[in-house]
Design an enzyme around this catalytic site. Structure first.
Site, short mmCIF file in Angstrom:
data_model
loop_
_atom_site.label_atom_id
_atom_site.label_comp_id
_atom_site.label_asym_id
_atom_site.label_seq_id
_atom_site.Cartn_x
_atom_site.Cartn_y
_atom_site.Cartn_z
N SER A 1 0.82 -1.20 0.00
CA SER A 1 0.00 0.00 0.00
C SER A 1 0.87 1.27 0.00
CB SER A 1 -0.95 -0.03 1.20
OG SER A 1 -1.95 0.97 1.07
N ASP B 1 -9.48 -3.38 -6.48
CA ASP B 1 -9.05 -2.40 -5.48
C ASP B 1 -10.07 -1.29 -5.30
OD1 ASP B 1 -7.48 -0.60 -3.83
OD2 ASP B 1 -5.72 -1.68 -4.56
N HIS C 1 -7.95 -4.47 -2.07
CA HIS C 1 -6.67 -3.94 -1.60
C HIS C 1 -6.07 -4.83 -0.51
CE1 HIS C 1 -3.84 -0.62 -1.46
NE2 HIS C 1 -3.91 -0.58 -0.14
#
Length: 224
Positions: A30, A150, A206
């Site tokens: 991330s 995502d 994600h």
């Protein structure tokens, strides 16, 4: 702590570890990928030999988490508000997350060019820093892993070095269509032409991936 300051602290810790003096490999998750990207471009000494960017904010983000500006008028309004507040010394000095916000409607604005930390790394600012491309070239392998579902990074093509077309929060450019690739603004095209860029995907949202996938990427691109 700002994005730039975080990179500086990261570099201090890397340089203080004698085990890393000859170079090292990195895996980012991330927004940790922004930290690694910044280290590579600003320092890369000792060098990152190979990096795996998992669902990374390497191109910045242009929307609020869970709110895709390409699919919702409300989310576009939220993204517009974020962009309006982002490019001044106060905002850029407060939050790491603000520092990698890239509003495609503000790329030509004086505020973005003068104050955006991401814009500086992209060489989209008021000045160009050739050291960023030189340092980028010291890394041998870049692996970008995109989450196909995502809902945190918008557009998720940014996880593969793409972004929204300048002036739009709907039209998405792939890496090869961007100005930073075509003009080799920080060494991305040179790295691609040297065969250093590799692309992977995961099916979920994600940071949804398995240990098997993670170890598979490490085996394929770092251990091999």
């Amino acid at each position: 702590m700002t994005m730039d300051k975080s990179v500086d602290v990261f570099a201090e810790n890397i340089r203080a570890d004698p085990k890393l003096a000859g170079g090292f490999n990195a895996v980012g998750f991330s927004q940790g990928n922004s930290l690694i990207r910044g280290y590579i471009q600003k320092y890369n000494d000792p060098p990152v030999n190979a990096v795996i960017h998992v669902h990374g904010t390497i191109s910045g983000v242009s929307g609020f988490p869970q709110c895709n500006p390409a699919k919702s008028i409300i989310c576009r309004a939220v993204a517009d508000a974020c962009g309006d507040a982002a490019y001044n010394p106060l905002s850029q000095g407060l939050l790491f997350q603000v520092d990698y916000f890239r509003d495609p409607s503000k790329i030509s604005s004086g505020g973005y060019k003068k104050f955006s930390q991401l814009g500086e790394w992209n060489n989209e600012g008021e000045t160009t820093n050739p050291t960023y491309a030189t340092n980028f070239g010291k890394t041998n392998t870049f692996v970008m892993v995109k989450a196909l579902g995502d809902t945190m990074v918008f557009p998720n093509e940014g996880e593969w070095w793409g972004h929204f077309k300048d002036g739009s929060k709907k039209e998405v450019l792939t890496m090869n269509q961007t100005a930073w690739y075509a003009n080799d603004m920080f060494g991305l095209r040179t790295a691609d032409e040297a065969g250093k860029l590799h692309f992977e995907t995961t099916a979920g949202n994600h940071l949804q991936f398995t240990e098997e996938q993670l170890f598979g990427w490490v085996d394929k691109y770092i251990v091999a």
